[in-house]
Motif scaffolding. Sequence first.
Motif, mmCIF file in Angstrom:
data_model
loop_
_atom_site.group_PDB
_atom_site.id
_atom_site.type_symbol
_atom_site.label_atom_id
_atom_site.label_comp_id
_atom_site.label_asym_id
_atom_site.label_seq_id
_atom_site.Cartn_x
_atom_site.Cartn_y
_atom_site.Cartn_z
ATOM 1 N N SER A 1 -9.641 -0.541 8.353
ATOM 2 C CA SER A 1 -9.860 0.383 7.239
ATOM 3 C C SER A 1 -11.346 0.371 6.887
ATOM 4 N N THR A 2 -11.792 -0.620 6.132
ATOM 5 C CA THR A 2 -13.225 -0.695 5.805
ATOM 6 C C THR A 2 -14.025 -1.386 6.916
ATOM 7 N N GLY A 3 -13.359 -2.162 7.744
ATOM 8 C CA GLY A 3 -14.059 -2.951 8.768
ATOM 9 C C GLY A 3 -14.449 -4.332 8.261
ATOM 10 N N ASN A 4 -14.163 -4.622 6.994
ATOM 11 C CA ASN A 4 -14.573 -5.914 6.410
ATOM 12 C C ASN A 4 -13.893 -7.106 7.070
ATOM 13 N N THR A 5 -12.616 -6.956 7.411
ATOM 14 C CA THR A 5 -11.886 -8.071 8.034
ATOM 15 C C THR A 5 -12.506 -8.419 9.388
ATOM 16 N N ARG B 1 0.805 -1.216 0.000
ATOM 17 C CA ARG B 1 0.000 0.000 0.000
ATOM 18 C C ARG B 1 0.846 1.279 0.000
ATOM 19 N N ALA C 1 -2.617 5.913 2.829
ATOM 20 C CA ALA C 1 -2.775 4.680 3.632
ATOM 21 C C ALA C 1 -3.550 4.981 4.916
ATOM 22 N N CYS D 1 -6.211 4.898 7.812
ATOM 23 C CA CYS D 1 -7.021 3.900 8.510
ATOM 24 C C CYS D 1 -7.134 4.362 9.959
ATOM 25 N N GLU E 1 -6.949 -11.128 14.409
ATOM 26 C CA GLU E 1 -8.386 -11.436 14.481
ATOM 27 C C GLU E 1 -8.653 -12.812 15.090
ATOM 28 N N ASP F 1 -5.969 -3.322 16.624
ATOM 29 C CA ASP F 1 -5.480 -3.534 15.260
ATOM 30 C C ASP F 1 -5.894 -2.378 14.356
ATOM 31 N N LEU F 2 -5.297 -2.346 13.179
ATOM 32 C CA LEU F 2 -5.667 -1.352 12.174
ATOM 33 C C LEU F 2 -6.980 -1.778 11.527
HETATM 34 P P1 AMP Z 1 -10.250 -3.707 6.478
HETATM 35 O O1 AMP Z 1 -10.793 -5.095 6.282
HETATM 36 O O2 AMP Z 1 -10.399 -2.837 5.264
HETATM 37 O O3 AMP Z 1 -10.804 -3.034 7.733
HETATM 38 O O4 AMP Z 1 -8.683 -3.829 6.671
HETATM 39 C C1 AMP Z 1 -8.178 -4.400 7.831
HETATM 40 C C2 AMP Z 1 -6.936 -5.191 7.571
HETATM 41 O O5 AMP Z 1 -6.032 -4.504 6.728
HETATM 42 C C3 AMP Z 1 -6.226 -5.447 8.875
HETATM 43 O O6 AMP Z 1 -5.630 -6.716 8.844
HETATM 44 C C4 AMP Z 1 -5.189 -4.350 8.938
HETATM 45 O O7 AMP Z 1 -4.042 -4.784 9.650
HETATM 46 C C5 AMP Z 1 -4.905 -4.045 7.479
HETATM 47 N N1 AMP Z 1 -4.802 -2.590 7.208
HETATM 48 C C6 AMP Z 1 -5.826 -1.742 7.055
HETATM 49 N N2 AMP Z 1 -5.399 -0.493 6.786
HETATM 50 C C7 AMP Z 1 -4.055 -0.563 6.760
HETATM 51 C C8 AMP Z 1 -3.012 0.391 6.519
HETATM 52 N N3 AMP Z 1 -3.276 1.673 6.242
HETATM 53 N N4 AMP Z 1 -1.743 -0.038 6.581
HETATM 54 C C9 AMP Z 1 -1.472 -1.333 6.842
HETATM 55 N N5 AMP Z 1 -2.401 -2.276 7.083
HETATM 56 C C10 AMP Z 1 -3.673 -1.909 7.039
#
Ligand code: AMP
Length: 221
Positions: A170-174, A10, A99, A101, A154, A167-168
Amino acid sequence: MITLALSKGRIFDETLPLLKAAGIEVLDDPDKTRKLILATNQPDVRVVLVRATDVPTYVQYGGADLGITGLDTLLEHGMEWGGAASNAGLYQPLDLQIAKCRISVAVREGFDYAAAVRQGARLTVATKYVAIAREFFAAKGVHVDLIKLYGSMELAPLTGLADAIVDLVSTGNTLKANHLVEVEHIMDISSRLVVNQAALKLKQEPIRRIIDAFASVVESK
Ligand code: AMP
């Protein structure tokens, strides 16, 4: 020679447009080469590929003049090594707004986090971000046992390893895919430009040129 430390993925991808604005084009695709030093169209500028968590170390000790890394990584680097003073030599001139989040606390669906905190229960928290988590829970007055993990955070609440993770997101999908819910938003994260202070003095003109070009892209967003 100006050396810029980047990590693959990223950050590398989102940095390319910034480099372009500074007239710099990377000549190799990091996904197609095993090279760790990438030349650019500017003979005096090169990119080194390092692990995201190593970017502050490379820049701090002069292995690279500049680097781009997440605020999460910078905070962990500084706090692990004993506070702000340990970031000595690292100048942070710019929030690159890439990047983006957030760093959050998440628990298993159905886990009553609010009640656990209210009752003063001792929480077990698994995370890669031990320093950020320690600081956050200490400020809230919540007692935690921290478990350091290097990935797949997770899994921890799902297997009973921990009550919560930091944890980080971003979208919350994970989180959703793993039946976890976000219960606290610790802070917003974005990537930052870091510069070796000694290099900035010695190579002021070319480094300033790069900082200014990056700044003008960020401002125009
Ligand atoms: P998401 O499913 O979009 O919420 O993304 C979450 C996953 O992506 C987690 O495993 C995070 O560790 C990783 N992640 C999300 N945003 C970043 C970022 N800006 N830099 C590195 N890892 C990220």
